[in-house]
Design an enzyme around this catalytic site. Structure first.
Site, PDB file in Angstrom:
ATOM      1  N   SER A 197       0.833  -1.201   0.000  1.00 28.94           N
ATOM      2  CA  SER A 197       0.000   0.000   0.000  1.00 28.94           C
ATOM      3  C   SER A 197       0.870   1.254   0.000  1.00 28.94           C
ATOM      4  O   SER A 197       1.651   1.465  -0.911  1.00 28.94           O
ATOM      5  CB  SER A 197      -0.952  -0.046   1.202  1.00 28.94           C
ATOM      6  OG  SER A 197      -2.000   0.878   1.073  1.00 28.94           O
TER       7      SER A 197
ATOM      8  N   ASP B 118      -5.920  -4.195  -1.719  1.00 31.19           N
ATOM      9  CA  ASP B 118      -4.823  -3.850  -0.807  1.00 31.19           C
ATOM     10  C   ASP B 118      -4.064  -5.072  -0.291  1.00 31.19           C
ATOM     11  O   ASP B 118      -4.656  -6.003   0.257  1.00 31.19           O
ATOM     12  CB  ASP B 118      -5.421  -3.081   0.374  1.00 31.19           C
ATOM     13  CG  ASP B 118      -4.390  -2.314   1.178  1.00 31.19           C
ATOM     14  OD1 ASP B 118      -3.276  -2.841   1.374  1.00 31.19           O
ATOM     15  OD2 ASP B 118      -4.704  -1.197   1.622  1.00 31.19           O
TER      16      ASP B 118
END
Length: 256
Positions: free
Chosen positions: A41, A153
């Site tokens: 991320s 993610d």
């Protein structure tokens, strides 16, 4: 210069991931330079910009110039509230070649494949697409489709991608910007979702820390929201100050 091959694993954390810049700045001042990197991320963004050749000061300027949520387009899809393609456009402005091949330090980026229910790691090919996938917070963003996978993610399954670097370096340092603060009140839908996701991913982070030779985790990062990019400078300062003190106390035991 250190004699051992050093690796940095950079956690996710939304805007908190900006703290990685301060941590890297402190590590550089102690002459601790990575030869391999991994990121999830926000960690995937910082590790890629750093590997591309940007200094910590330049990275902070870039992050401050990115108005992530104001630049993202609302989505009418049931898959998420916003499209994340705008982030890719911004990334390509600063890394126009858009390829892992142009990075000066090898970087591995983690993402989660919803279809297969497993973690996937990218280290070649299209850079911005890999970063978008790694940053694609479930519910907030439409998943990224790549090679038949439906990606979100990387923090869902591997928020501190340390295991992927274990055999690639002699000393692995985990940089974690996602401590769970005990001070929390529900103020809106966004911070409720953020808190829930933070707690959910904490389990896999605990396991990942075991793969590291050292973990740097500034506790004061817990005071920041993962969405508040406006406090970028403060986050960098907090992370830098903590890391500097941490290194002063511990570096003599690392035998680098």
């Amino acid at each position: 210069m250190t004699k051992k091959k050093i690796g940095f694993a950079l956690s996710g954390g939304g805007a908190r991931g900006i703290g990685h810049i301060g941590m890297i700045k402190a590590l550089e001042q102690f002459d601790i330079i990575p030869q391999v990197l991994s990121g999830t991320s926000a960690g995937s963004i910082v590790s890629s910009l750093y590997s591309y050749g940007y200094s910590t000061g330049e990275m902070l300027k870039i992050i401050k110039s990115i108005k992530v949520f104001s630049s993202l387009k609302p989505s009418l899809s049931f898959r998420g509230l916003m499209h994340i393609e705008s982030l890719g456009k911004i990334l390509r402005e600063y890394m126009p070649e858009d390829s892992f091949d142009l990075l000066k330090i090898p970087v591995t980026i983690s993402a989660t494949d919803l279809k297969a229910g497993k973690i996937v790691y990218f280290k070649k090919g299209n850079l911005s697409q890999s970063i978008m996938a790694s940053c694609c917070i479930p519910v907030f963003f439409n998943p990224v489709e790549k090679d038949g996978m439906l990606l979100v993610d990387g923090g869902v399954l591997d928020n501190l991608p340390a295991s992927v670097l274990m055999k690639k370096c002699d000393f692995l340092i985990g940089l974690h910007t996602n401590p769970i603060s005990a001070d929390f009140n529900v103020t809106n839908f966004k911070n409720l979702i953020e808190r829930s996701l933070l707690m959910a991913i904490n389990g896999n982070t605990v396991k990942s820390k075991e793969f590291c030779d050292a973990v740097i985790e500034p506790p004061e990062m817990g005071q920041f929201s993962g969405f508040d990019i406006s406090k970028a400078g403060k986050m960098v300062d907090v992370a830098y100050d903590y890391t500097s003190l941490f290194l002063e106390k511990n570096i003599q035991n690392w035998e680098l």
